[in-house]
Enzyme design. Structure first.
Site, PDB file in Angstrom:
ATOM      1  N   CYS A   1      12.202  15.290 -11.521  1.00 39.23           N
ATOM      2  CA  CYS A   1      11.969  16.151 -12.697  1.00 39.23           C
ATOM      3  C   CYS A   1      12.083  17.637 -12.366  1.00 39.23           C
ATOM      4  O   CYS A   1      11.992  18.479 -13.259  1.00 39.23           O
ATOM      5  CB  CYS A   1      10.617  15.860 -13.337  1.00 39.23           C
ATOM      6  SG  CYS A   1       9.192  16.391 -12.349  1.00 39.23           S
TER       7      CYS A   1
ATOM      8  N   HIS B   1       0.815  -1.219   0.000  1.00 43.23           N
ATOM      9  CA  HIS B   1       0.000   0.000   0.000  1.00 43.23           C
ATOM     10  C   HIS B   1       0.850   1.272   0.000  1.00 43.23           C
ATOM     11  O   HIS B   1       0.354   2.340   0.334  1.00 43.23           O
ATOM     12  CB  HIS B   1      -0.953   0.006   1.204  1.00 43.23           C
ATOM     13  CG  HIS B   1      -2.078  -0.987   1.075  1.00 43.23           C
ATOM     14  ND1 HIS B   1      -2.886  -1.355   2.124  1.00 43.23           N
ATOM     15  CD2 HIS B   1      -2.521  -1.683   0.000  1.00 43.23           C
ATOM     16  CE1 HIS B   1      -3.783  -2.246   1.699  1.00 43.23           C
ATOM     17  NE2 HIS B   1      -3.576  -2.460   0.424  1.00 43.23           N
TER      18      HIS B   1
HETATM   19  P1  OAD Z   1      -7.450  -2.442  10.455  1.00 41.91           P
HETATM   20  O1  OAD Z   1      -7.470  -1.238  11.321  1.00 41.91           O
HETATM   21  O2  OAD Z   1      -8.602  -2.667   9.549  1.00 41.91           O
HETATM   22  O3  OAD Z   1      -7.305  -3.748  11.338  1.00 41.91           O
HETATM   23  C1  OAD Z   1      -6.340  -3.865  12.341  1.00 41.91           C
HETATM   24  C2  OAD Z   1      -6.476  -5.238  12.969  1.00 41.91           C
HETATM   25  O4  OAD Z   1      -5.444  -5.358  13.927  1.00 41.91           O
HETATM   26  C3  OAD Z   1      -7.796  -5.487  13.682  1.00 41.91           C
HETATM   27  O5  OAD Z   1      -8.314  -6.748  13.298  1.00 41.91           O
HETATM   28  C4  OAD Z   1      -7.424  -5.471  15.162  1.00 41.91           C
HETATM   29  O6  OAD Z   1      -8.176  -6.399  15.933  1.00 41.91           O
HETATM   30  C5  OAD Z   1      -5.969  -5.924  15.102  1.00 41.91           C
HETATM   31  N1  OAD Z   1      -5.150  -5.443  16.223  1.00 41.91           N
HETATM   32  C6  OAD Z   1      -5.258  -4.285  16.909  1.00 41.91           C
HETATM   33  N2  OAD Z   1      -4.310  -4.211  17.846  1.00 41.91           N
HETATM   34  C7  OAD Z   1      -3.582  -5.353  17.768  1.00 41.91           C
HETATM   35  C8  OAD Z   1      -2.467  -5.883  18.476  1.00 41.91           C
HETATM   36  N3  OAD Z   1      -1.899  -5.213  19.491  1.00 41.91           N
HETATM   37  N4  OAD Z   1      -1.984  -7.090  18.115  1.00 41.91           N
HETATM   38  C9  OAD Z   1      -2.551  -7.793  17.101  1.00 41.91           C
HETATM   39  N5  OAD Z   1      -3.604  -7.345  16.403  1.00 41.91           N
HETATM   40  C10 OAD Z   1      -4.109  -6.148  16.713  1.00 41.91           C
HETATM   41  O7  OAD Z   1      -6.068  -2.387   9.645  1.00 41.91           O
HETATM   42  P2  OAD Z   1      -5.631  -3.164   8.332  1.00 41.91           P
HETATM   43  O8  OAD Z   1      -6.249  -4.528   8.301  1.00 41.91           O
HETATM   44  O9  OAD Z   1      -4.180  -3.062   8.244  1.00 41.91           O
HETATM   45  O10 OAD Z   1      -5.157   0.832   3.376  1.00 41.91           O
HETATM   46  O11 OAD Z   1      -6.282  -2.274   7.210  1.00 41.91           O
HETATM   47  C11 OAD Z   1      -6.076  -2.606   5.862  1.00 41.91           C
HETATM   48  C12 OAD Z   1      -5.973  -1.365   5.008  1.00 41.91           C
HETATM   49  O12 OAD Z   1      -7.121  -0.548   5.210  1.00 41.91           O
HETATM   50  C13 OAD Z   1      -4.814  -0.457   5.354  1.00 41.91           C
HETATM   51  O13 OAD Z   1      -3.602  -0.846   4.769  1.00 41.91           O
HETATM   52  C14 OAD Z   1      -5.249   0.858   4.806  1.00 41.91           C
HETATM   53  C15 OAD Z   1      -6.689   0.845   5.272  1.00 41.91           C
HETATM   54  O14 OAD Z   1      -7.547   1.601   4.564  1.00 41.91           O
HETATM   55  C16 OAD Z   1      -4.664   1.889   2.740  1.00 41.91           C
HETATM   56  O15 OAD Z   1      -4.240   2.886   3.301  1.00 41.91           O
HETATM   57  C17 OAD Z   1      -4.682   1.743   1.252  1.00 41.91           C
END
Ligand code: OAD
Length: 236
Positions: free
Chosen positions: A140, A110
């Site tokens: 550029c 990403h």
């Molecule tokens: P999310 O915020 O959707 O999910 C984070 C996950 O991490 C959740 O399932 C939480 O339960 C888990 N979590 C939180 N704290 C934790 C910890 N201490 N240990 C383990 N797990 C934990 O984030 P992503 O799945 O990364 O895209 O989101 C995917 C994409 O959506 C991102 O890359 C971004 C966003 O829009 C772009 O920016 C293009």
């Protein structure tokens, strides 16, 4: 079981950086640092209000100076260094905590906060300071074309061919700290299963994708990941 694993692909999401102090995306109020995702993470949002979007990512880039890799990032770097088979770490995260933990086989699907993309010449270049104020492109030399090198909603993630090739050849696919809400990353587990790989989820809580994995462990990444790495390395 572990001894039969040679090629590993790991996918990480915001949860692995949460204990370093970087907020995840999907907080229960649906807001991301007081913004709706659509207002800061789409090409339309950038066209509508470039200053708001630049300011948002400038602040997140600056914040990287205040955070450090945690035990989960460090454990994955150790696994890469010591694992005898193929290893690929694919991250959805735009922070640099995996980079700082020390990886050579790391793909930011990403994009990266520490990179700027020139909409005029197409070059992506390392970038540390703010982008607000229309600085000139290092490639550029034209001003006014730089944007965060972040894959926004509606744009195509980076490195897809390399990622899909690695998944097709992996024995083990592990997903760490991601909600499984955003495609194509959310589909990797199904691709890995189709390729005959074993699949493991390590996440704070059950995610949308949990039923798709052979095995799931729930708890904080800083605890689960070092323990899993220890077991993997002990199995060699
Ligand atoms: P999310 O915020 O959707 O999910 C984070 C996950 O991490 C959740 O399932 C939480 O339960 C888990 N979590 C939180 N704290 C934790 C910890 N201490 N240990 C383990 N797990 C934990 O984030 P992503 O799945 O990364 O895209 O989101 C995917 C994409 O959506 C991102 O890359 C971004 C966003 O829009 C772009 O920016 C293009």
């Amino acid at each position: 079981m572990l001894a039969a694993m040679r090629n590993i692909v790991i996918l990480t999401g915001a949860g692995i950086s949460a204990e370093s102090g970087i907020p995840t995306f999907r907080a229960s109020d649906g807001l991301w640092e007081n913004h709706r995702i659509e207002d800061v993470a789409t090409p339309q949002a950038f066209r509508r209000n470039p200053a708001l979007v630049q300011r948002f990512y400038d602040a997140r880039r600056a914040f990287l100076g205040q955070v450090e890799p945690n035990a989960a990032h460090l454990a994955l770097a150790r696994l890469e260094a010591e694992w005898p088979g193929d290893f690929l770490l694919v991250t959805q995260n735009v922070d640099d905590l995996h980079d700082r933990a020390g990886h050579t086989h790391l793909l930011h699907m990403h994009g990266e906060l520490n990179s700027a993309l020139c909409t005029r010449c197409g070059a992506a270049r390392p970038w540390r300071g703010p982008l607000l104020g229309d600085p000139a492109c290092p490639a550029c030399r034209q001003a006014g074309g730089l944007r965060p090198d972040i894959v926004w909603f509606g744009e195509i993630p980076y490195h897809m061919e390399r990622i899909e090739t690695a998944i097709a050849a992996c024995d083990l696919f592990v997903s760490i700290g991601t909600s499984g809400a955003v495609y194509p990353a959310a589909g990797f587990v199904s691709q890995a299963r189709h390729a005959g790989a074993r699949t493991l989820e390590l996440n704070l809580e059950p995610s949308a994708g949990t039923p798709l994995f052979d095995e799931a462990k729930h708890g904080p990444a800083s605890v689960l990941v070092p323990a899993w790495v220890e077991a993997m390395l002990a199995s060699r």
